[in-house]
Design a protein around this motif. Structure first.
Motif, mmCIF file in Angstrom:
data_model
loop_
_atom_site.group_PDB
_atom_site.id
_atom_site.type_symbol
_atom_site.label_atom_id
_atom_site.label_comp_id
_atom_site.label_asym_id
_atom_site.label_seq_id
_atom_site.Cartn_x
_atom_site.Cartn_y
_atom_site.Cartn_z
ATOM 1 N N GLU A 41 30.220 13.552 33.707
ATOM 2 C CA GLU A 41 29.129 12.771 33.106
ATOM 3 C C GLU A 41 27.832 12.862 33.905
ATOM 4 O O GLU A 41 26.770 12.462 33.417
ATOM 5 C CB GLU A 41 29.538 11.307 32.939
ATOM 6 C CG GLU A 41 29.996 10.628 34.211
ATOM 7 C CD GLU A 41 31.499 10.717 34.428
ATOM 8 O OE1 GLU A 41 32.036 9.863 35.160
ATOM 9 O OE2 GLU A 41 32.127 11.639 33.871
ATOM 10 N N ASP A 42 27.906 13.382 35.136
ATOM 11 C CA ASP A 42 26.697 13.542 35.946
ATOM 12 C C ASP A 42 25.959 14.841 35.649
ATOM 13 O O ASP A 42 24.876 15.079 36.192
ATOM 14 C CB ASP A 42 27.052 13.484 37.442
ATOM 15 C CG ASP A 42 27.597 12.125 37.855
ATOM 16 O OD1 ASP A 42 27.142 11.114 37.278
ATOM 17 O OD2 ASP A 42 28.471 12.071 38.739
ATOM 18 N N ILE A 43 26.560 15.696 34.836
ATOM 19 C CA ILE A 43 25.946 16.972 34.456
ATOM 20 C C ILE A 43 25.451 16.858 33.019
ATOM 21 O O ILE A 43 26.218 16.566 32.106
ATOM 22 C CB ILE A 43 26.966 18.133 34.564
ATOM 23 C CG1 ILE A 43 27.538 18.205 35.982
ATOM 24 C CG2 ILE A 43 26.298 19.450 34.191
ATOM 25 C CD1 ILE A 43 28.631 19.247 36.134
ATOM 26 N N GLN A 44 24.175 17.055 32.821
ATOM 27 C CA GLN A 44 23.610 16.964 31.480
ATOM 28 C C GLN A 44 24.166 18.059 30.578
ATOM 29 O O GLN A 44 24.469 19.164 31.033
ATOM 30 C CB GLN A 44 22.087 17.066 31.528
ATOM 31 C CG GLN A 44 21.392 15.927 32.244
ATOM 32 C CD GLN A 44 19.884 16.076 32.230
ATOM 33 O OE1 GLN A 44 19.334 16.979 31.597
ATOM 34 N NE2 GLN A 44 19.202 15.172 32.916
ATOM 35 N N VAL A 45 24.294 17.749 29.303
ATOM 36 C CA VAL A 45 24.725 18.754 28.332
ATOM 37 C C VAL A 45 23.718 19.911 28.334
ATOM 38 O O VAL A 45 22.510 19.691 28.247
ATOM 39 C CB VAL A 45 24.835 18.138 26.925
ATOM 40 C CG1 VAL A 45 25.092 19.223 25.881
ATOM 41 C CG2 VAL A 45 25.943 17.102 26.892
ATOM 42 N N GLY A 46 24.223 21.120 28.492
ATOM 43 C CA GLY A 46 23.362 22.294 28.522
ATOM 44 C C GLY A 46 22.922 22.705 29.908
ATOM 45 O O GLY A 46 22.234 23.720 30.066
ATOM 46 N N GLN A 47 23.317 21.965 30.920
ATOM 47 C CA GLN A 47 22.942 22.292 32.297
ATOM 48 C C GLN A 47 23.903 23.348 32.849
ATOM 49 O O GLN A 47 25.081 23.389 32.491
ATOM 50 C CB GLN A 47 23.016 21.020 33.153
ATOM 51 C CG GLN A 47 22.520 21.165 34.579
ATOM 52 C CD GLN A 47 22.589 19.823 35.319
ATOM 53 O OE1 GLN A 47 22.603 18.757 34.709
ATOM 54 N NE2 GLN A 47 22.624 19.887 36.633
ATOM 55 N N SER A 48 23.407 24.198 33.733
ATOM 56 C CA SER A 48 24.259 25.193 34.372
ATOM 57 C C SER A 48 25.350 24.507 35.179
ATOM 58 O O SER A 48 25.115 23.464 35.807
ATOM 59 C CB SER A 48 23.433 26.099 35.291
ATOM 60 O OG SER A 48 22.475 26.829 34.562
ATOM 61 N N LYS A 49 26.537 25.109 35.190
ATOM 62 C CA LYS A 49 27.659 24.493 35.880
ATOM 63 C C LYS A 49 28.735 25.538 36.144
ATOM 64 O O LYS A 49 28.807 26.563 35.477
ATOM 65 C CB LYS A 49 28.235 23.343 35.048
ATOM 66 C CG LYS A 49 28.871 23.813 33.755
ATOM 67 C CD LYS A 49 29.091 22.727 32.714
ATOM 68 C CE LYS A 49 30.054 21.669 33.126
ATOM 69 N NZ LYS A 49 30.371 20.759 31.977
ATOM 70 N N ILE A 50 29.581 25.242 37.103
ATOM 71 C CA ILE A 50 30.824 25.972 37.305
ATOM 72 C C ILE A 50 31.957 24.991 37.057
ATOM 73 O O ILE A 50 31.942 23.862 37.545
ATOM 74 C CB ILE A 50 30.919 26.547 38.736
ATOM 75 C CG1 ILE A 50 29.896 27.666 38.934
ATOM 76 C CG2 ILE A 50 32.321 27.091 39.012
ATOM 77 C CD1 ILE A 50 29.867 28.237 40.340
ATOM 78 N N GLY A 51 32.961 25.430 36.278
ATOM 79 C CA GLY A 51 34.091 24.570 35.985
ATOM 80 C C GLY A 51 33.759 23.480 34.988
ATOM 81 O O GLY A 51 32.697 23.470 34.361
ATOM 82 N N GLY A 52 34.685 22.540 34.836
ATOM 83 C CA GLY A 52 34.500 21.460 33.885
ATOM 84 C C GLY A 52 34.695 21.926 32.454
ATOM 85 O O GLY A 52 35.483 22.836 32.168
ATOM 86 N N GLN A 53 33.965 21.308 31.537
ATOM 87 C CA GLN A 53 34.071 21.587 30.103
ATOM 88 C C GLN A 53 32.781 22.240 29.611
ATOM 89 O O GLN A 53 31.683 21.835 30.008
ATOM 90 C CB GLN A 53 34.314 20.275 29.334
ATOM 91 C CG GLN A 53 35.569 19.537 29.760
ATOM 92 C CD GLN A 53 35.547 18.074 29.334
ATOM 93 O OE1 GLN A 53 35.895 17.190 30.108
ATOM 94 N NE2 GLN A 53 35.129 17.803 28.096
#
Length: 300
Positions: A41-53
């Motif tokens: 929930e700390d990562i905005q939708v559409g933000q770059s990320k590794i892992g998660g959903q």
């Protein structure tokens, strides 16, 4: 390391600055990805990320692999039957290209859109065989990112649900991997080798876009070229094939797209502390033909 000036300073601090002129032409720009563990929930939708959903548009779905298993029913006159099994790939990373654009100083990547990376949840593919092409997938979406929605893990994805991390991104430089023939030409002494690899050359957990791959085993460009042309490279078969010599010059066209390291933060372990590499040819990257990419898993 950050730039050529920092490279020179490291070399000079260790009495190796006389190698700078030979190293400099081989330097490549890279985009380093530094994971920052956090909650989903700390990562905005559409933000770059590794892992998660992953955050997908309605036009894209969680990627699956389909395998056909042949079985022989001896009690029915030896007739062979086929069973088709479909299972989800594991989600590795998503890259918001508009977030990355300022660090892509050579403009090699698309300036907008999203890249999604998936890989076999059971890690039962190493990239040796073209028949493994359904064991990974790169998706590219260049539509309206406000339509993205965070997708729940598939119920049948029991393992390889990786922990999420947001990313701190930096533009840096990279040097050829340790087995590059450049280092043979430098004729390091034993003392210089120790200083270079311990004080100058950067190793450790390395996630990146573009630049040199940090090889754990051999260089991979030729392997990508041979495998994608149907030659098996799990042993010397493909390399010794008569077609290999004609294909060899094309190895130079392959570029590292994404490298993902084993790390505790995301609970990613590729083989035995290995790395996952996604590759693409220069023209395919330019033309956004991500379906023509390849992957390789290397570990010690």
């Amino acid at each position: 390391m950050d730039n050529k000036e920092q490279l020179f300073d490291r070399l000079k601090a260790n009495g190796l600055d006389h190698f700078f002129d030979k190293l400099e032409p081989f330097v490549k720009n890279t985009i380093r990805l530094y994971p920052k563990p956090c909650n989903e929930e700390d990562i905005q939708v559409g933000q770059s990320k590794i892992g998660g959903q992953p955050d997908l548009p309605s036009s894209l779905y969680w990627v699956t692999e389909t395998n056909t298993i042949k079985k022989k029913k001896f009690w029915f006159f030896g007739k062979e039957t086929e069973q088709i099994i479909t299972k989800p790939l594991s989600f590795i990373a998503q890259i918001n290209l508009s977030e990355i654009a300022q660090f892509d100083i050579e403009n090699l990547l698309p300036q907008n859109g999203m890249l999604y990376f998936f890989y076999a949840s059971e890690q039962d593919a190493w990239g040796f065989d073209f028949n493994e092409k359904n064991k990974f997938k790169i998706l590219y979406f260049d539509g309206d990112l406000t339509t993205l929605k965070r997708i729940e893990f598939p119920a049948d994805l029991k393992n390889s649900r990786f922990k999420p991390s947001s990313l701190n991104v930096k533009q840096e430089i990279s040097l050829p991997s340790y087995n590059h023939n450049l280092y043979d030409d430098l004729n390091f002494t034993d003392d210089e080798i120790d200083k270079f690899y311990n004080k100058v050359y950067e190793d450790g957990i390395l996630n990146k876009l573009l630049g040199y791959a940090d090889n754990i085993q051999n260089e991979m460009e030729l392997e990508c070229e041979l495998v994608t042309n149907g030659l098996y490279c799990g042993d010397q078969t493909g390399y010794n094939d008569p077609k290999a010599k004609a294909l060899e010059p094309n190895a130079i066209n392959w570029r590292l797209l994404l490298q993902i390291d084993s790390n505790q933060e995301n609970e990613m372990m590729w083989g035995d502390c290995g790395r996952l590499y996604f590759w693409i040819k220069k023209n395919d990257l330019k033309n956004k033909q991500f379906d023509n990419s390849w992957f390789i898993l290397q570990c010690s």
